[in-house]
Motif scaffolding. Structure first.
Motif, PDB file in Angstrom:
ATOM      1  N   VAL A  13       0.821  -1.250   0.084  1.00  0.00           N
ATOM      2  CA  VAL A  13      -0.111   0.060  -0.009  1.00  0.00           C
ATOM      3  C   VAL A  13       0.828   1.340   0.050  1.00  0.00           C
ATOM      4  O   VAL A  13       0.623   2.183  -0.534  1.00  0.00           O
ATOM      5  N   ARG A  14       2.119   1.121   0.717  1.00  0.00           N
ATOM      6  CA  ARG A  14       2.964   2.325   0.775  1.00  0.00           C
ATOM      7  C   ARG A  14       3.409   2.822  -0.504  1.00  0.00           C
ATOM      8  O   ARG A  14       3.545   3.712  -1.137  1.00  0.00           O
ATOM      9  N   ALA A  15       3.876   1.698  -1.368  1.00  0.00           N
ATOM     10  CA  ALA A  15       4.454   1.792  -2.657  1.00  0.00           C
ATOM     11  C   ALA A  15       3.337   2.247  -3.633  1.00  0.00           C
ATOM     12  O   ALA A  15       3.665   2.947  -4.625  1.00  0.00           O
ATOM     13  N   PHE A  16       1.861   1.717  -3.587  1.00  0.00           N
ATOM     14  CA  PHE A  16       1.065   2.291  -4.198  1.00  0.00           C
ATOM     15  C   PHE A  16       0.789   3.782  -4.159  1.00  0.00           C
ATOM     16  O   PHE A  16       0.698   4.514  -5.070  1.00  0.00           O
ATOM     17  N   VAL A  17       0.894   4.259  -2.963  1.00  0.00           N
ATOM     18  CA  VAL A  17       0.453   5.598  -2.746  1.00  0.00           C
ATOM     19  C   VAL A  17       1.684   6.288  -2.999  1.00  0.00           C
ATOM     20  O   VAL A  17       1.416   7.510  -3.711  1.00  0.00           O
ATOM     21  N   THR A  18       2.845   5.982  -3.009  1.00  0.00           N
ATOM     22  CA  THR A  18       3.947   6.715  -3.500  1.00  0.00           C
ATOM     23  C   THR A  18       3.858   6.694  -4.821  1.00  0.00           C
ATOM     24  O   THR A  18       4.440   7.796  -5.531  1.00  0.00           O
ATOM     25  N   ALA A  19       3.775   5.730  -5.634  1.00  0.00           N
ATOM     26  CA  ALA A  19       3.593   5.676  -7.314  1.00  0.00           C
ATOM     27  C   ALA A  19       2.529   6.731  -7.584  1.00  0.00           C
ATOM     28  O   ALA A  19       2.723   7.449  -8.583  1.00  0.00           O
ATOM     29  N   VAL A  20       1.361   6.730  -6.975  1.00  0.00           N
ATOM     30  CA  VAL A  20       0.196   7.664  -7.386  1.00  0.00           C
ATOM     31  C   VAL A  20       0.764   9.097  -7.255  1.00  0.00           C
ATOM     32  O   VAL A  20       0.932   9.702  -8.123  1.00  0.00           O
ATOM     33  N   ASN A  21       1.494   9.273  -5.974  1.00  0.00           N
ATOM     34  CA  ASN A  21       1.646  10.585  -5.734  1.00  0.00           C
ATOM     35  C   ASN A  21       3.104  11.052  -6.799  1.00  0.00           C
ATOM     36  O   ASN A  21       3.208  12.489  -6.919  1.00  0.00           O
ATOM     37  N   ALA A  22       3.776  10.290  -7.170  1.00  0.00           N
ATOM     38  CA  ALA A  22       4.890  10.507  -8.092  1.00  0.00           C
ATOM     39  C   ALA A  22       4.533  10.638  -9.709  1.00  0.00           C
ATOM     40  O   ALA A  22       5.220  10.813 -10.516  1.00  0.00           O
ATOM     41  N   GLY A  23       3.131   9.953  -9.898  1.00  0.00           N
ATOM     42  CA  GLY A  23       2.639  10.069 -11.313  1.00  0.00           C
ATOM     43  C   GLY A  23       3.424   9.049 -12.049  1.00  0.00           C
ATOM     44  O   GLY A  23       3.581   9.127 -13.105  1.00  0.00           O
ATOM     45  N   ASP A  24       3.888   8.031 -11.225  1.00  0.00           N
ATOM     46  CA  ASP A  24       4.577   6.585 -11.722  1.00  0.00           C
ATOM     47  C   ASP A  24       3.972   5.547 -12.156  1.00  0.00           C
ATOM     48  O   ASP A  24       3.484   4.588 -11.434  1.00  0.00           O
ATOM     49  N   ARG A  25       3.402   5.514 -13.258  1.00  0.00           N
ATOM     50  CA  ARG A  25       2.470   4.504 -13.631  1.00  0.00           C
ATOM     51  C   ARG A  25       2.975   2.956 -13.716  1.00  0.00           C
ATOM     52  O   ARG A  25       2.230   2.069 -13.255  1.00  0.00           O
ATOM     53  N   GLU A  26       4.214   3.082 -14.151  1.00  0.00           N
ATOM     54  CA  GLU A  26       4.923   1.736 -14.112  1.00  0.00           C
ATOM     55  C   GLU A  26       5.111   1.381 -12.601  1.00  0.00           C
ATOM     56  O   GLU A  26       5.012   0.013 -12.525  1.00  0.00           O
ATOM     57  N   ALA A  27       5.768   2.245 -11.942  1.00  0.00           N
ATOM     58  CA  ALA A  27       5.771   1.789 -10.567  1.00  0.00           C
ATOM     59  C   ALA A  27       4.361   1.490  -9.935  1.00  0.00           C
ATOM     60  O   ALA A  27       4.334   0.498  -8.938  1.00  0.00           O
ATOM     61  N   PHE A  28       3.348   1.972  -9.906  1.00  0.00           N
ATOM     62  CA  PHE A  28       1.993   1.895  -9.842  1.00  0.00           C
ATOM     63  C   PHE A  28       1.801   0.053 -10.270  1.00  0.00           C
ATOM     64  O   PHE A  28       1.405  -0.540  -9.343  1.00  0.00           O
ATOM     65  N   LEU A  29       1.853  -0.072 -11.577  1.00  0.00           N
ATOM     66  CA  LEU A  29       1.410  -1.298 -11.919  1.00  0.00           C
ATOM     67  C   LEU A  29       2.455  -2.463 -11.518  1.00  0.00           C
ATOM     68  O   LEU A  29       1.806  -3.604 -10.982  1.00  0.00           O
ATOM     69  N   ALA A  30       3.480  -2.075 -10.862  1.00  0.00           N
ATOM     70  CA  ALA A  30       4.193  -3.172 -10.131  1.00  0.00           C
ATOM     71  C   ALA A  30       3.821  -3.484  -8.760  1.00  0.00           C
ATOM     72  O   ALA A  30       4.211  -4.302  -8.319  1.00  0.00           O
TER      73      ALA A  30
END
Length: 107
Positions: A13-30
């Motif tokens: 969940v921490r990685a999910f929120v971090t990816a959303v806030n960074a605008g990082d679609r690839e990290a989000f999908l990971a």
């Protein structure tokens, strides 16, 4: 008061929120399992289409207000360029370190 994503309890969940806030679609999908599903306001949605429309196209951001259920339930002020700011609830199902399902809706 907002909770810094770095302080969220569950690593996925921490990685999910971090990816959303960074605008990082690839990290989000990971953060997601290959067969991940989601719903918005109780309706099943096409995940890739939804994230592009609600998060990555209009610069979505999550400012987490509370977490519960071992970090698998959040209340966040979600902001994007389409809808502005909304108070939203997020519930996550995590298996094997990946998010297999998330549900969101107005809180």
């Amino acid at each position: 008061m907002t909770i810094s994503p770095a302080k969220l309890s569950d690593p996925a969940v921490r990685a999910f929120v971090t990816a959303v806030n960074a605008g990082d679609r690839e990290a989000f999908l990971a953060t997601l399992s290959p067969d991940a599903t989601m719903s918005d306001d109780g309706s099943e949605r096409d995940l890739p289409q939804w994230i592009d429309r609600e998060i990555f196209g209009p610069n979505g951001r999550m400012d987490v207000q509370t977490e519960s259920n071992g970090g698998h339930a959040l209340v966040a002020n979600f902001t994007n360029e389409t809808w502005g700011e909304m108070r939203t609830a997020w519930r996550f199902t995590v298996a094997g370190g990946k998010i297999s399902r998330f549900e969101t809706g107005q809180a």
